[in-house]
Design an enzyme around this catalytic site. Sequence first.
Site, PDB file in Angstrom:
ATOM      1  N   THR A 276      -0.496   0.436   0.797  1.00 18.47           N
ATOM      2  CA  THR A 276      -0.413   1.817   0.332  1.00 18.47           C
ATOM      3  C   THR A 276      -1.331   2.722   1.150  1.00 18.47           C
ATOM      4  O   THR A 276      -2.280   2.272   1.796  1.00 18.47           O
ATOM      5  CB  THR A 276      -0.838   1.924  -1.131  1.00 18.47           C
ATOM      6  OG1 THR A 276      -2.260   1.700  -1.228  1.00 18.47           O
ATOM      7  CG2 THR A 276      -0.117   0.908  -2.000  1.00 18.47           C
ATOM      8  N   THR A 324      -3.125  -2.470  -1.775  1.00 16.61           N
ATOM      9  CA  THR A 324      -3.721  -1.161  -1.548  1.00 16.61           C
ATOM     10  C   THR A 324      -4.436  -1.144  -0.206  1.00 16.61           C
ATOM     11  O   THR A 324      -4.840  -2.180   0.317  1.00 16.61           O
ATOM     12  CB  THR A 324      -4.754  -0.805  -2.630  1.00 16.61           C
ATOM     13  OG1 THR A 324      -5.927  -1.613  -2.455  1.00 16.61           O
ATOM     14  CG2 THR A 324      -4.200  -0.992  -4.023  1.00 16.61           C
ATOM     15  N   ASP A 325      -4.609   0.052   0.355  1.00 14.80           N
ATOM     16  CA  ASP A 325      -5.601   0.200   1.401  1.00 14.80           C
ATOM     17  C   ASP A 325      -6.961   0.040   0.726  1.00 14.80           C
ATOM     18  O   ASP A 325      -7.062   0.011  -0.508  1.00 14.80           O
ATOM     19  CB  ASP A 325      -5.464   1.573   2.073  1.00 14.80           C
ATOM     20  CG  ASP A 325      -5.980   1.567   3.508  1.00 14.80           C
ATOM     21  OD1 ASP A 325      -6.738   0.648   3.868  1.00 14.80           O
ATOM     22  OD2 ASP A 325      -5.648   2.497   4.268  1.00 14.80           O
ATOM     23  N   ALA A 326      -8.015  -0.081   1.512  1.00 11.26           N
ATOM     24  CA  ALA A 326      -9.332  -0.370   0.942  1.00 11.26           C
ATOM     25  C   ALA A 326      -9.721   0.660  -0.112  1.00 11.26           C
ATOM     26  O   ALA A 326      -9.729   1.858   0.148  1.00 11.26           O
ATOM     27  CB  ALA A 326     -10.375  -0.396   2.056  1.00 11.26           C
ATOM     28  N   LEU A 327     -10.056   0.174  -1.294  1.00 11.16           N
ATOM     29  CA  LEU A 327     -10.378   1.076  -2.396  1.00 11.16           C
ATOM     30  C   LEU A 327     -11.773   1.674  -2.279  1.00 11.16           C
ATOM     31  O   LEU A 327     -12.124   2.565  -3.054  1.00 11.16           O
ATOM     32  CB  LEU A 327     -10.246   0.349  -3.732  1.00 11.16           C
ATOM     33  CG  LEU A 327      -8.805  -0.036  -4.127  1.00 11.16           C
ATOM     34  CD1 LEU A 327      -8.798  -0.798  -5.439  1.00 11.16           C
ATOM     35  CD2 LEU A 327      -7.906   1.201  -4.228  1.00 11.16           C
TER      36      LEU A 327
END
Length: 623
Positions: A276, A324-327
């Site tokens: 994402t 996800t991309d890094a949160l």
Amino acid sequence: MNNETAIRITGIMLRGLYGFLGVLVMLSVSAGCSFSSESPLWLGQKLMLDLRYYCADGTDEKQCKTPVTELPPVLIEVIKQGKIGGVILFAENLQDTAQVVKLNYQLQSIVKEAGLPPLFVAIDQEGGRVARLPDAVATRFVGNMAIGATYPEHGTRFSAEVNAGIAKSIRLLGFNVNFAPTVDVNVNADNPVINVRSYGESAELVAEMGAVAVSALQKNGVMSALKHFPGHGDTHVDSHTGLPKVEHDAATIESVDLLPFNYAIEQPDYPAMIMTAHIQYPELDDTTFTTKDGEQKVLPATLSHNILTGLLRNKMGYSGLIVTDALDMAGIAQYVDHRDAVVKTFNAGADIALMPFAIRNPQGVKQFWQLYEQWIQARATGELNATELDASLQRILAAKQTYALDEFIKQPLSKRLADATSQLPMPDNQQLERELAEASLTKVFDKGVLPLKGKHFALVMPDEARCDALSTALEQHGKGITTTCLSLNRIAAQPDVRPLLEADALIIGDITPLHSLVEMGGMDDLANWKARPDKAAIDKWVKGLVEQARSRQVPVVMVALRTPYMLSEYRELADAGVATFGYNVTVNSTAKGEVAVGAVFTALAAGLLGHIPMPGQSPVTIE
């Protein structure tokens, strides 16, 4: 039934089979282990942790810079007790071939001994400017925009061969997930974070190259994570530092941003994962949320149920894993706390929360367990949907079964070490890197000065390493050639430029946006780097130098070493413009001192001297 229909039906059947396998795997794993209610499989398997640094002495998390190259007991316990499903490793974790193999073997052995499913062990090895492994371990290659520049002459050859080469290398090391390829369509010349990581500005070209890359990775045993959904190509803000917004209308989103993702999903060998983007897409979802500072913001895609479930799952029919991309990136972290970020993205439809919390010291371990308990409670209270969480777990376990993530430790460590150390870095990959550098070399404009004539050339390069790489390459390619070079890191000291104006030609290399200290290769004096002017000041100085050279009839060649768009500023000022789309060098220690080498600079020198053609065609418009 024609072949295309048969392939599509086979793909649909396989997707159904993966779902069924997930149920079986989940049941078999659960039957073999006793999992406590405090540490459920559904939660741990949906977390992918970053193990970049850990300071056992309690150093503050922001100051902790002790890299994890071997797992300390406390992190082993986090993985085991948390039933963690995956980890991502960065350059700080990766020193040499033997160390990387041992670390990855240790990771998989830990979960096997605990009776847990094998780990996703992920890396960002895109090639080009995003590559985590040392060059002495695995070939970096030039990058996606360079591959895009080869398309008119070579089609998808380099996309296939480069990604196959990357997969073979990282698979030997024990990685099973590559967060690649990037299929963002770079239609914004000012894009600060994607630019040369994109194959180009044509959605069709990006789609074709991306699908071939996915297949090449996965056929060689590495799960591909297509990124960044629904598209990061038209942004002027980096989601590492802020929250970008794409204002495209529905038609543009469909025909540009989503096209590469749709195309990849429709392939029989569709991507195992899709990552994402922390980007607002009001046309896709204009729902607002209250940030932790009390502001109202449009939901970024990572937190949007409409985008991840409504669009990607339901409308586009994607049945793989959503990660996800890094949160911990600012696009999420500055607006949502750790607890809510994970809850919101799971409710949106993400299967895996990447880097939900950075554990850097013993206090961080305590905070992680507090968050862990809060996520468990969110399910218990109904804030998280139990049915959707269980379906997500099934997808995760099915993917681990399908890609045989336990294969790495089925061979003894000694065998894995012998295989990796004897084969890496792969000579075939090194040769392929040279071929790609030559095939992508692009002559954007030339007013009759190429190939260069003369024996003495003045160079202005972004730093000392690139000075050394191009100087060495020019002197090796041409008998009797001499060079003088100035690093742009030194211009704050107002150096004497007269020697630059007495050469047979002036070659200026540009990296836009500016590169980091880490990327410089360590040959620059730290004091000079700290005094380096900002990009605007550098550009002003360079243009002044170009005007002086022209007044003395010294031919000027501008070389775009990163984003090629900057050449538009020099069409009237310079005599030639060349794009390489990459700037990577490796600094080696020799008996004569440090020497910088790079396939890009070897190809550039040969092209400037006319020893090889410049066959590339820019995959983005340079006005």
